[in-house]
Enzyme design. Structure first.
Site, PDB file in Angstrom:
ATOM      1  N   GLU A  94      32.329  39.655  17.000  1.00  0.00           N
ATOM      2  CA  GLU A  94      31.670  38.245  17.447  1.00  0.00           C
ATOM      3  C   GLU A  94      32.829  36.776  16.605  1.00  0.00           C
ATOM      4  O   GLU A  94      32.924  36.587  15.575  1.00  0.00           O
ATOM      5  CB  GLU A  94      30.491  38.533  16.882  1.00  0.00           C
ATOM      6  CG  GLU A  94      29.692  39.048  17.685  1.00  0.00           C
ATOM      7  CD  GLU A  94      28.187  39.496  17.494  1.00  0.00           C
ATOM      8  OE1 GLU A  94      27.816  38.596  16.427  1.00  0.00           O
ATOM      9  OE2 GLU A  94      27.401  39.951  17.294  1.00  0.00           O
ATOM     10  N   CYS A 107      33.606  31.078  11.864  1.00  0.00           N
ATOM     11  CA  CYS A 107      32.932  32.599  11.476  1.00  0.00           C
ATOM     12  C   CYS A 107      33.776  33.513  11.726  1.00  0.00           C
ATOM     13  O   CYS A 107      33.165  33.699  13.005  1.00  0.00           O
ATOM     14  CB  CYS A 107      31.411  32.329  11.008  1.00  0.00           C
ATOM     15  SG  CYS A 107      31.113  34.039  10.761  1.00  0.00           S
ATOM     16  N   CYS A 114      31.295  47.059  10.856  1.00  0.00           N
ATOM     17  CA  CYS A 114      31.376  47.199   8.875  1.00  0.00           C
ATOM     18  C   CYS A 114      30.393  48.884   8.124  1.00  0.00           C
ATOM     19  O   CYS A 114      30.123  49.169   9.697  1.00  0.00           O
ATOM     20  CB  CYS A 114      30.977  46.191   8.927  1.00  0.00           C
ATOM     21  SG  CYS A 114      30.454  45.930   6.902  1.00  0.00           S
ATOM     22  N   CYS A 118      24.555  47.919   4.747  1.00  0.00           N
ATOM     23  CA  CYS A 118      23.762  46.845   3.821  1.00  0.00           C
ATOM     24  C   CYS A 118      22.453  46.384   5.186  1.00  0.00           C
ATOM     25  O   CYS A 118      22.949  46.569   6.112  1.00  0.00           O
ATOM     26  CB  CYS A 118      23.870  45.198   3.217  1.00  0.00           C
ATOM     27  SG  CYS A 118      25.689  44.556   2.877  1.00  0.00           S
ATOM     28  N   CYS A 121      21.490  43.654   7.333  1.00  0.00           N
ATOM     29  CA  CYS A 121      22.683  43.756   7.892  1.00  0.00           C
ATOM     30  C   CYS A 121      22.883  44.407   9.568  1.00  0.00           C
ATOM     31  O   CYS A 121      23.249  44.963   9.136  1.00  0.00           O
ATOM     32  CB  CYS A 121      23.417  43.686   7.120  1.00  0.00           C
ATOM     33  SG  CYS A 121      25.084  42.194   8.386  1.00  0.00           S
ATOM     34  N   CYS A 335      24.846  37.667  12.196  1.00  0.00           N
ATOM     35  CA  CYS A 335      25.771  38.457  12.202  1.00  0.00           C
ATOM     36  C   CYS A 335      25.486  39.778  13.286  1.00  0.00           C
ATOM     37  O   CYS A 335      24.206  41.038  12.844  1.00  0.00           O
ATOM     38  CB  CYS A 335      25.011  39.197  10.623  1.00  0.00           C
ATOM     39  SG  CYS A 335      25.244  38.082   9.655  1.00  0.00           S
TER      40      CYS A 335
HETATM   41  N1  SAH Z   1      31.231  42.090   4.435  1.00  0.00           N
HETATM   42  C1  SAH Z   1      30.918  40.615   3.706  1.00  0.00           C
HETATM   43  C2  SAH Z   1      31.168  39.675   4.781  1.00  0.00           C
HETATM   44  C3  SAH Z   1      30.296  39.639   6.097  1.00  0.00           C
HETATM   45  S1  SAH Z   1      28.800  39.218   6.157  1.00  0.00           S
HETATM   46  C4  SAH Z   1      29.953  39.633   3.376  1.00  0.00           C
HETATM   47  O1  SAH Z   1      29.453  39.941   2.421  1.00  0.00           O
HETATM   48  O2  SAH Z   1      30.285  39.431   2.007  1.00  0.00           O
HETATM   49  C5  SAH Z   1      28.190  37.535   5.640  1.00  0.00           C
HETATM   50  C6  SAH Z   1      27.258  37.449   5.249  1.00  0.00           C
HETATM   51  O3  SAH Z   1      25.938  37.483   6.034  1.00  0.00           O
HETATM   52  C7  SAH Z   1      27.175  37.936   4.105  1.00  0.00           C
HETATM   53  O4  SAH Z   1      26.306  37.467   2.993  1.00  0.00           O
HETATM   54  C8  SAH Z   1      25.818  39.037   4.327  1.00  0.00           C
HETATM   55  O5  SAH Z   1      25.152  39.235   3.407  1.00  0.00           O
HETATM   56  C9  SAH Z   1      25.072  37.922   5.069  1.00  0.00           C
HETATM   57  N2  SAH Z   1      24.399  37.956   6.168  1.00  0.00           N
HETATM   58  C10 SAH Z   1      24.274  39.715   6.824  1.00  0.00           C
HETATM   59  N3  SAH Z   1      23.038  40.252   7.296  1.00  0.00           N
HETATM   60  C11 SAH Z   1      21.971  39.244   6.975  1.00  0.00           C
HETATM   61  C12 SAH Z   1      20.691  38.912   7.195  1.00  0.00           C
HETATM   62  N4  SAH Z   1      20.131  39.054   8.318  1.00  0.00           N
HETATM   63  N5  SAH Z   1      20.612  37.551   7.596  1.00  0.00           N
HETATM   64  C13 SAH Z   1      20.968  36.384   5.993  1.00  0.00           C
HETATM   65  N6  SAH Z   1      21.811  37.097   6.081  1.00  0.00           N
HETATM   66  C14 SAH Z   1      23.380  37.987   5.884  1.00  0.00           C
END
Ligand code: SAH
Length: 349
Positions: A94, A107, A114, A118, A121, A335
């Protein structure tokens, strides 16, 4: 057949060396590099200022890794474009293109899926299939530019994946995309986002990079962060913030902390005060994001009033804070969702 070389991941000096070793004049390397990085062709056949024979011989030795559009959704609300691309091996990634007053920001993804886990995510649910090649990171930008006839001015590595776990390819990507013979995008217009891979932050600061480091913090303490980000059990908040302080001292660059506001999880006044006290005195910036609600979990985004109150506490305590707008709310621009839904639909056919 031996594997062909990934020509779009090569820097101009590397390509030049190859071209000379093939007995070709040096200027051919510049021509080919320009087709790949300024005109974004995806096949040697399109390199019309090269002879047919040369194109055929390049085709035998090199592969052009491309990103082909499978799905493209454009937001009727703000013009955000979300791409689902197919790579040469059939995997999908994406990419999101956002329009701002200052220009286009893109982006991009650094991995297919990944492994970081988290809990909020959607990109991490199926784990990480593999890291992306440098050429595949570049192609995400090139395809959008080619199709829309635009040039992006800003890049964020905030799509799928953890860029610091695809470290070498990421550095090579940054080298090529900022190069004068390529897209020539200023490093200061590029952000790399990490969930907090501490040893890599130390490695990175040695290079004194000019791009912005974004750290996905999302919590003021270990108690909350352990619950939502498994990486925190490996490197806790204090260890991460120590690395950030060292990074700032080494690079003199402001760090951006990402903080996705989730109702009842990390958005209380107490959290704001704790965050402010931990970040006090640091050359940093907090980016508050209304969490994107994804189908796969139950998190609820904090209200606009909560975001405002939280931001006010940070500001009052001297922490520069912005509240990020939600872009592309009508096109699943957040995401991992487009890819998951596409895969789901395909498997239901
Ligand atoms: N792995 C890296 C980059 C990819 S995620 C990182 O963790 O920074 C990009 C951003 O989107 C990160 O800040 C992540 O925590 C955030 N993110 C992921 N899922 C999300 C969600 N459901 N709502 C808001 N931000 C989210």
């Amino acid at each position: 057949m031996t594997e062909r070389k990934d020509i779009r991941s090569m820097t101009l000096p590397e390509l030049t060396e190859d071209i000379i070793s093939l007995g070709l004049p040096k200027f051919r390397a510049g021509q080919i590099y320009s087709w790949l990085h300024q005109k974004y062709v995806s096949s040697f056949a399109d390199m019309t200022n090269l002879s047919k024979d040369l194109r055929a011989s390049l085709e035998e030795q090199y592969e052009i890794f491309d990103a082909k559009t499978v799905l493209k959704r454009t937001s009727a609300i703000d013009g955000t474009v979300k791409y689902l691309y197919e790579l040469n091996d059939g995997n999908t990634v994406e990419t999101v293109l956002m329009k701002y007053k200052y220009g286009y920001s893109i982006c991009i993804s650094s991995q297919i899926g990944c492994d970081m886990g988290c809990s909020f995510c959607a990109s991490t649910i199926d784990g990480c299939a593999r890291s992306l090649r440098t050429s595949e990171m570049l192609a995400q930008i090139y395809t959008a530019q080619r199709e829309l006839g635009i040039r992006v001015s800003h890049i964020v590595l905030m799509g799928m994946g953890e860029p610091l776990l695809n470290y070498d390819n990421m550095l090579r990507f940054l080298d090529i995309i900022t190069g004068e013979d390529g897209a020539n995008i200023s490093a200061r217009h590029i952000s790399v986002s990490t969930c907090g891979i501490v040893p890599k932050i130390y490695e990175l600061m040695e290079l004194r990079p000019q791009f912005t480091l974004s750290v996905s913090l999302h919590a003021p303490n270990d108690d909350i962060r352990n619950r939502i980000m498994p990486v925190n059990r490996r490197w806790g908040v204090e260890e991460l913030l120590d690395a950030c302080r060292d990074y700032i001292a080494a690079t003199n660059r402001r760090i951006s902390f990402e903080y996705a506001m989730m109702s009842g999880i990390n958005d209380t006044d107490e959290c704001a005060r704790e965050l402010a006290s931990r970040l006090g005195g640091m050359l940093c910036h907090v980016n508050l994001i209304p969490a994107n609600e994804v189908r796969e979990n139950d998190y609820v985004r904090s209200s606009a009033e909560r975001l405002k109150a939280f931001a006010e506490i940070l500001e009052k305590n001297g922490i520069t804070t912005t509240v990020r707008r939600t872009l592309g709310p009508d096109i699943e621009a957040s995401c991992g969702q487009l890819r998951r839904n596409h895969a789901k639909e395909a498997s239901e056919i």
